[in-house]
Enzyme design. Sequence first.
Site, PDB file in Angstrom:
ATOM      1  N   TYR A   2      38.506 -70.172  52.861  1.00 47.68           N
ATOM      2  CA  TYR A   2      39.664 -69.994  51.987  1.00 47.68           C
ATOM      3  C   TYR A   2      40.266 -68.593  52.059  1.00 47.68           C
ATOM      4  O   TYR A   2      41.338 -68.364  51.487  1.00 47.68           O
ATOM      5  CB  TYR A   2      39.296 -70.371  50.552  1.00 47.68           C
ATOM      6  CG  TYR A   2      39.023 -71.849  50.434  1.00 47.68           C
ATOM      7  CD1 TYR A   2      40.034 -72.779  50.674  1.00 47.68           C
ATOM      8  CD2 TYR A   2      37.758 -72.335  50.136  1.00 47.68           C
ATOM      9  CE1 TYR A   2      39.800 -74.137  50.608  1.00 47.68           C
ATOM     10  CE2 TYR A   2      37.513 -73.698  50.065  1.00 47.68           C
ATOM     11  CZ  TYR A   2      38.538 -74.593  50.305  1.00 47.68           C
ATOM     12  OH  TYR A   2      38.301 -75.940  50.236  1.00 47.68           O
ATOM     13  N   ASP A  13      35.305 -82.550  44.972  1.00 42.82           N
ATOM     14  CA  ASP A  13      36.403 -81.989  45.761  1.00 42.82           C
ATOM     15  C   ASP A  13      36.841 -82.970  46.841  1.00 42.82           C
ATOM     16  O   ASP A  13      38.033 -83.090  47.134  1.00 42.82           O
ATOM     17  CB  ASP A  13      35.955 -80.662  46.389  1.00 42.82           C
ATOM     18  CG  ASP A  13      37.122 -79.868  46.955  1.00 42.82           C
ATOM     19  OD1 ASP A  13      38.168 -79.794  46.294  1.00 42.82           O
ATOM     20  OD2 ASP A  13      36.981 -79.320  48.067  1.00 42.82           O
ATOM     21  N   TYR A  71      43.140 -71.099  45.571  1.00 40.23           N
ATOM     22  CA  TYR A  71      41.957 -70.998  46.424  1.00 40.23           C
ATOM     23  C   TYR A  71      42.092 -69.828  47.397  1.00 40.23           C
ATOM     24  O   TYR A  71      41.104 -69.151  47.707  1.00 40.23           O
ATOM     25  CB  TYR A  71      41.745 -72.296  47.198  1.00 40.23           C
ATOM     26  CG  TYR A  71      40.841 -73.282  46.491  1.00 40.23           C
ATOM     27  CD1 TYR A  71      39.595 -73.602  47.003  1.00 40.23           C
ATOM     28  CD2 TYR A  71      41.224 -73.871  45.297  1.00 40.23           C
ATOM     29  CE1 TYR A  71      38.749 -74.497  46.349  1.00 40.23           C
ATOM     30  CE2 TYR A  71      40.404 -74.761  44.631  1.00 40.23           C
ATOM     31  CZ  TYR A  71      39.169 -75.075  45.163  1.00 40.23           C
ATOM     32  OH  TYR A  71      38.340 -75.953  44.496  1.00 40.23           O
ATOM     33  N   CYS A 100      46.575 -75.072  43.411  1.00 37.16           N
ATOM     34  CA  CYS A 100      45.383 -75.348  44.207  1.00 37.16           C
ATOM     35  C   CYS A 100      45.434 -74.568  45.516  1.00 37.16           C
ATOM     36  O   CYS A 100      44.513 -73.812  45.841  1.00 37.16           O
ATOM     37  CB  CYS A 100      45.268 -76.845  44.474  1.00 37.16           C
ATOM     38  SG  CYS A 100      43.829 -77.303  45.461  1.00 37.16           S
ATOM     39  N   GLU A 152      42.881 -76.464  37.409  1.00 42.96           N
ATOM     40  CA  GLU A 152      42.056 -75.729  38.359  1.00 42.96           C
ATOM     41  C   GLU A 152      40.880 -75.062  37.637  1.00 42.96           C
ATOM     42  O   GLU A 152      39.737 -75.114  38.102  1.00 42.96           O
ATOM     43  CB  GLU A 152      42.887 -74.667  39.092  1.00 42.96           C
ATOM     44  CG  GLU A 152      43.754 -75.216  40.201  1.00 42.96           C
ATOM     45  CD  GLU A 152      42.939 -75.789  41.347  1.00 42.96           C
ATOM     46  OE1 GLU A 152      42.005 -75.108  41.830  1.00 42.96           O
ATOM     47  OE2 GLU A 152      43.209 -76.933  41.744  1.00 42.96           O
TER      48      GLU A 152
END
Length: 225
Positions: A168, A48, A143, A139, A210
């Site tokens: 998140y 990440d 998230y 993304c 993803e």
Amino acid sequence: MIQHTKFTDELRQFAAPIWEADLRHPFVQGIADGTLPKEKFKYYLIQDYLFLLDYSRVFAYGVIKAHDEATMALFSRLLNETLNTEMDLHRGYCEKFGISPTEMESAPVAPTTHAYTRHILHVAQVGTLADVIAGVLPCQWGYAEIGTSLAEQGGSPEPLYQEWIDMYASAEFLALGEWLRNLLNDITTESSLDEKDRLQKYFLMSSRYEYLFWEMAWTEQGWQI
């Protein structure tokens, strides 16, 4: 009065099977119930970090392709916050798992990380501002959905995973996704069907990546040759 469906709602509906698979993925479920092996999460954090470096470059293209000063400023803020705030937070979070900055910086980029970042960088280089947003939105938005969903389910019994969920599911993170969605809806009000089809293709491709990112982390993917 007729209410038209927002373009981003159409995109979300189109990619719904993929996003639902994200939530069911054993990596995500392992975060939720606290059973995810720490080594798999450490692998994810390193990849990440490498992803975020190129993700930041995409925001720089947002500055270049923005239509007005206000949008330039907002993408500039996203770039600055990613590089100078989120990356610092990421490094601090990684330290709790025993991952040093040197380990992150020297780690090899996994096949899926490489493919995903090449995709969003290519879209940003050759496309419009709308293309840039369509590429990164799965993304940012995805998230936020995962974080919110896991928080609503009660969070994780593992404190370090709960910290990830809190990040998140935060109002600040949710606001960034909402801003990107609103901007994409605004700049596509008069877009042709061909342009919307292209944006849908980019959005779907990023949504697939993803999912593959979770799968990559679950299997701790490496180069086979």
